[in-house]
Scaffold this motif. Structure first.
Motif, short mmCIF file in Angstrom:
data_model
loop_
_atom_site.label_atom_id
_atom_site.label_comp_id
_atom_site.label_asym_id
_atom_site.label_seq_id
_atom_site.Cartn_x
_atom_site.Cartn_y
_atom_site.Cartn_z
N LEU A 142 0.83 -1.21 0.00
CA LEU A 142 0.00 0.00 0.00
C LEU A 142 0.87 1.26 0.00
O LEU A 142 0.52 2.26 -0.65
CB LEU A 142 -0.94 -0.01 1.21
N GLY A 147 -1.77 4.87 -2.95
CA GLY A 147 -3.21 5.09 -2.96
C GLY A 147 -3.94 3.80 -2.66
O GLY A 147 -3.32 2.73 -2.50
N PRO A 148 -5.25 3.84 -2.57
CA PRO A 148 -6.03 2.65 -2.22
C PRO A 148 -5.93 1.54 -3.27
O PRO A 148 -5.84 1.81 -4.47
CB PRO A 148 -7.47 3.18 -2.12
N ILE A 191 -4.62 0.22 8.67
CA ILE A 191 -5.21 0.49 7.36
C ILE A 191 -6.69 0.79 7.57
O ILE A 191 -7.25 0.53 8.64
CB ILE A 191 -5.06 -0.70 6.38
N ARG A 193 -10.63 0.87 5.33
CA ARG A 193 -11.38 0.50 4.12
C ARG A 193 -12.14 1.72 3.63
O ARG A 193 -12.84 2.36 4.41
CB ARG A 193 -12.33 -0.65 4.45
N TYR A 207 -8.49 -0.53 0.11
CA TYR A 207 -7.78 -0.32 1.38
C TYR A 207 -6.65 0.68 1.19
O TYR A 207 -5.98 0.70 0.15
CB TYR A 207 -7.23 -1.65 1.90
N THR A 208 -6.45 1.49 2.22
CA THR A 208 -5.37 2.48 2.20
C THR A 208 -4.71 2.52 3.57
O THR A 208 -5.30 2.10 4.57
CB THR A 208 -5.92 3.87 1.82
N LEU A 209 -3.47 3.03 3.63
CA LEU A 209 -2.78 3.15 4.90
C LEU A 209 -3.49 4.14 5.80
O LEU A 209 -4.11 5.10 5.33
CB LEU A 209 -1.33 3.61 4.68
N TRP A 210 -3.38 3.93 7.12
CA TRP A 210 -4.02 4.85 8.05
C TRP A 210 -3.06 5.32 9.12
O TRP A 210 -2.52 6.42 9.05
CB TRP A 210 -5.26 4.19 8.67
#
Length: 410
Positions: A142, A147-148, A191, A193, A207-210
């Protein structure tokens, strides 16, 4: 258990005969902010005051906000984009839309559900180290993508790092190791959603990093906070109802109820509700409004779902009513969306996108207030949603029989 308030509360409990079904319905209606008391609130405030909105790929979160605060779909989508609200696995590991102040501890109370799938993998010979390595590879992928990525894209990028578990895995609901790793990363806030098209009612996600900061409270404190919120959202619930929503064990439920100082209150029907002390005092002074207050809600709205007690929301004379040969008051979950007046279910509805209208059945016929509200919600769905889906697999074809049945009844 004897009904008595702790000595430190400083108030008298309402007499059971005062707490009639009609009064308790109106009280729950008020606690849910459906009486206009949440007008002007923002999205996060609505979910904080009325309860997290069950999503399941349906339109309930949008109607939750529109019914209570008049919030548009565009504003709700903007709030998702800016992370003022978000859809996360929370109580029982089920997905809810909730406000930003609740993100970290809501993930904490739902984390056990994210761990449970690994136990299935472990019985098929998957070691924890393999999943930990896969988690790290997902984070790296990711980060590299910038990006997602949706699950298919992730699987393609990760290649052989994702193990196919064959027919045995499919039978146990774990075709590969990827969903378990994604669930654990999401439960940790590493991550998140995101809806592919920005909408909450169309269940396609990437999914993307958080990197959500870790919560500072322990598990017992998080459980107590959920119990406090839950009893506030409902205005009072039975022990069994609280267990259904929270998913806590009997011991954990008793500890959480004790921690928030909840009080036992006996109703006129002989039911025992657990209530927050401040709500007991408010209920003692509460009077149901005289004028109609009409709302069309989703069948998964907090008013119905938090206690899963739709039977209590029917007037006694309506409990025998049927749709498609099923008695409504005998079903745990409503088959159609409810129309309510001050907490009482007075009818049912479904949206018919082919004719851009709301099909409805009002038990006692249309009044000026019900006709006006139906027209308002119908116009809102037509302009802002296009359709009103109950859940991800709902479709106009799947609800045709229910639409026809409501038309026939009404």
């Amino acid at each position: 258990m004897t009904t008595q308030a702790p000595a430190a509360t400083g108030f008298d409990l309402p007499e059971p005969e005062q707490l009639t079904p009609a009064l308790l319905r109106a009280w729950a209606w008020h606690r849910q902010g459906l009486d206009g008391s949440l007008k002007g609130a923002d999205s996060a405030e609505v979910f904080s005051m009325a309860g997290w909105a069950r999503s399941v790929g349906g339109a309930n979160p949008y109607l939750t906000l529109f019914a209570r605060a008049g919030i548009s779909r565009a504003q709700a989508d903007d709030d998702v984009l800016s992370l003022k609200i978000h859809e996360l696995p929370a109580a029982r590991g089920c997905t809810y839309v909730l406000g930003h102040n609740d993100f970290a501890w809501a993930l904490q109370v739902g984390r056990d559900a994210a761990v449970a799938p690994f136990r299935v993998l472990a019985r098929m010979g998957v070691e924890r180290g393999e999943i930990t390595l896969l988690e790290e590879q997902i984070l790296h992928t990711l980060a590299e993508a910038g990006g997602p990525l949706d699950p298919r894209q992730l699987k393609d990028e990760l290649g052989d790092s994702v193990r196919n578990l064959g027919e045995e895995g499919k039978k146990k609901g774990a075709a590969t190791t990827l969903p378990t790793a994604l669930g654990l990363l999401q439960a940790d806030g590493r991550i998140r959603r995101v809806p592919v098209n920005g909408r909450l009612d169309q269940q396609r996600y990437a999914y993307t990093l958080w990197g959500l900061p870790a919560v500072t409270m322990d598990d017992a404190s998080a459980r107590s906070l959920l119990m406090e919120r839950y009893l506030g959202w409902t205005g009072g619930a039975t022990f069994k109802q609280s267990q259904w929503f929270t998913g806590f064990t009997v011991a954990a439920s008793k500890a959480a109820i004790a921690a928030v100082g909840a009080v036992e209150v006996r109703t006129g029907a002989g039911e025992v509700l657990w209530m927050l002390p401040d709500d007991v005092a408010r209920l003692a002074a509460f009077e149901a409004p005289d004028e109609e207050q009409i709302q069309l809600l989703a069948g998964t709205d907090s008013m119905v779902l938090l206690r899963r007690n739709s039977a209590d929301l029917f007037d006694e004379r309506d409990k025998g009513r049927k749709v498609l040969d099923s008695t409504l008051a005998l079903q745990a979950d409503l088959p159609d969306h409810p129309i309510l007046d001050r907490g009482r279910i007075i009818g049912l509805w479904q949206y018919d996108p082919a004719k851009e209208r709301i099909a409805h059945w009002l038990f006692d016929g249309v009044t000026a207030a019900t006709g006006q509200r139906i027209a308002e919600v119908e116009a809102w769905i037509r302009a802002e949603l296009g359709d009103f889906r109950s859940f991800s697999l709902d479709s106009p074809a799947s609800r045709k029989d229910r639409i026809d049945a409501l038309d026939a009844a009404g």
